[in-house]
Design a protein around this motif. Sequence first.
Motif, mmCIF file in Angstrom:
data_model
loop_
_atom_site.group_PDB
_atom_site.id
_atom_site.type_symbol
_atom_site.label_atom_id
_atom_site.label_comp_id
_atom_site.label_asym_id
_atom_site.label_seq_id
_atom_site.Cartn_x
_atom_site.Cartn_y
_atom_site.Cartn_z
ATOM 1 N N PHE B 138 0.815 -1.216 0.005
ATOM 2 C CA PHE B 138 0.011 0.052 -0.012
ATOM 3 C C PHE B 138 0.808 1.142 0.029
ATOM 4 C CE2 PHE B 138 0.452 -1.208 4.635
ATOM 5 C CZ PHE B 138 0.836 -0.147 5.131
ATOM 6 N N TYR B 270 -0.339 0.524 -6.457
ATOM 7 C CA TYR B 270 -0.886 -0.173 -5.383
ATOM 8 C C TYR B 270 -2.612 0.313 -5.219
ATOM 9 C CZ TYR B 270 3.404 -2.013 -3.821
ATOM 10 O OH TYR B 270 4.698 -2.704 -3.655
ATOM 11 N N LYS B 272 -4.339 0.292 -2.503
ATOM 12 C CA LYS B 272 -4.515 0.536 -0.879
ATOM 13 C C LYS B 272 -3.732 1.542 -0.511
ATOM 14 C CE LYS B 272 -3.422 -3.835 0.521
ATOM 15 N NZ LYS B 272 -3.585 -5.034 1.533
#
Lengths: 268, 341
Positions: B138, B270, B272
């Motif tokens: 993340f 990513y 997240k």
Amino acid sequence: MQILAVESSTKHLSVSLSKDGCQAGSALLKSGQGFMSNIINVIDTVLKKSRIQLESVDFFAANTGPGDFTGTRIGLSIVKTLALVLNKPVFAVTCPDVYAASILENNAARINAGLLKSGSALAVPVIDVKRNELFFSVYEAGFGQYSESVASSPVKGASLYIRKLTDNYLVECDGFISKLEEVLLAGSLIMSDPAKTAIYCGGTAFDYYGHLAADLKKSGYNFIINRKTIFPHADYINRCAAYRAGRKDTAGDKNIMPVYVREFVPFK
Amino acid sequence: MSQCYRKELNILGIETSCDDTCAAVVSDGRNVLSNVVASQHEIHEKYGGVVPELASRRHIEMIDIIIGEAMLRSGLALDDIAAVAVTNRPGLVGSLLVGAGAAKAIAYAKKIPLIAINHLKAHLFSNMLIKPDMGAGFIGLIVSGGHSSLYKVDHDWTISEIGHTVDDAAGEAFDKIARFLELGYPGGPVIDRLAKQGRAGAVLMPRPMLESGDFNFSFSGLKTAVIYKVRKEPAIKKPENIVDLAASFQEAIAEVLVEKTVRAAKRFGYNKILVSGGVAANSRVRELFAQRAEAENIELFIPPLYLCMDNAAMVACLGYHEYVAGNFAPPTMDVYSRSDI
């Protein structure tokens, strides 16, 4: 009765362990820095050399200052937490009291001799607190034990005690000698023959201000400065703590905090 | 028949990197048994920011009390604690050393491991207390009074800083503007409150470094812009106008934080995002992150307010993972004002 004391209020770190009033172990680190890195190892070394387990320490003690902020806080954070974890009392010993015990111990024979000749003995811790200011107070050594007594020292079959006589004073370095003289005269602390009152001085002021010892000697009073009493040592914190414990003052102190000589003002 | 009982791993966390004295007990890196915070806001309020010497003085007064309270509330004894984790970097040295000294004393007295914790890394782990299976992979934004940095946290928990503020931290800008406008301290909550009554587009504010091509931030210029606007139009400080100024200033900070974080997520692939630190408690920052994350189909993690602010639960949480990895500190552990993550 076993007492572990930590001194970290100046550039020297020391740890002292006493057992039933006698020194069981002691260590001094003159690094001037690295207290945070070294303090646990110094404590551990003293305990191991003394063959005493930390868990069997009955009391903890520390110098609360005034002194170097960082060093004092490191010592207090360690000592307060050891006492919390092991559920043991902790004694907060102020820096002037530590010096008083040191002056008494390091000059005991001379003090004793002076007292036996009908003289008197004063002790004046003088602490450098930066900003060109000094912090001092006056103690008296004698054979009598009082409620204000902070430590004792055996000497030739007798005991000497030292007690605090005055408040603490914060003065500019240049005004120190005149202020001290004022305090001594106001309290009638000097005998009619000034030579018969020995005034033993110690403290970091004599390390920082090289001229101070010579200035005192020129003043006409009987000042005595023992180089062994320039810096505080944990042995004398231990003396003060042992004295209190010996007087059944075994509860220790709560909410121990460093002693600050002035209010901190972030900006004016 | 034999049964295998796995003993819980309880970590005592201690956090004193800035102006809050914190202690917490966390079990198995996820169950917060206690989380005690002694705030110093009332001490620093009149100065409009944290005064390091005053912070340090308060820490030494409170440290043993707070640790004792955390143990009491946890319902455990120190004998039940497997290790003590403490923030030792980065932060105010005078503050860090109080917590570090206490942690060393506990570790030494109880003969348990000492774990050195990076404060910023602990913030990245704070959401694990809410969602333990969150996992790595993340983009993390840590935004507070002392830090405004973006991190790439790879799937193997390799953490790399990809951006930071080149001048003031976002929270610092909130505090300084609140002080300039005489609104009180800390600045974040008071500006947040005023901004709710104002119009975010009413006062034109720059979006510093939004198009800089990197992931760095700058909030000093934004602060200067507010000061110039007030000097040019003193009426803007009137109660009926200041809400618009607060909303516009806050919107500029929120937009830059959200935009750069989302761009980082896209750039590094990513989906997240984790946001932590005191500024993550700001309602507009949370709202804007939620809107953009939904629009971009990004999973967003913002811990509850008590875990966004400095706290020892996140320290104990990270302490658990360091314990499992065998990362213990020696008794000679020191403290550091600056540190990479």
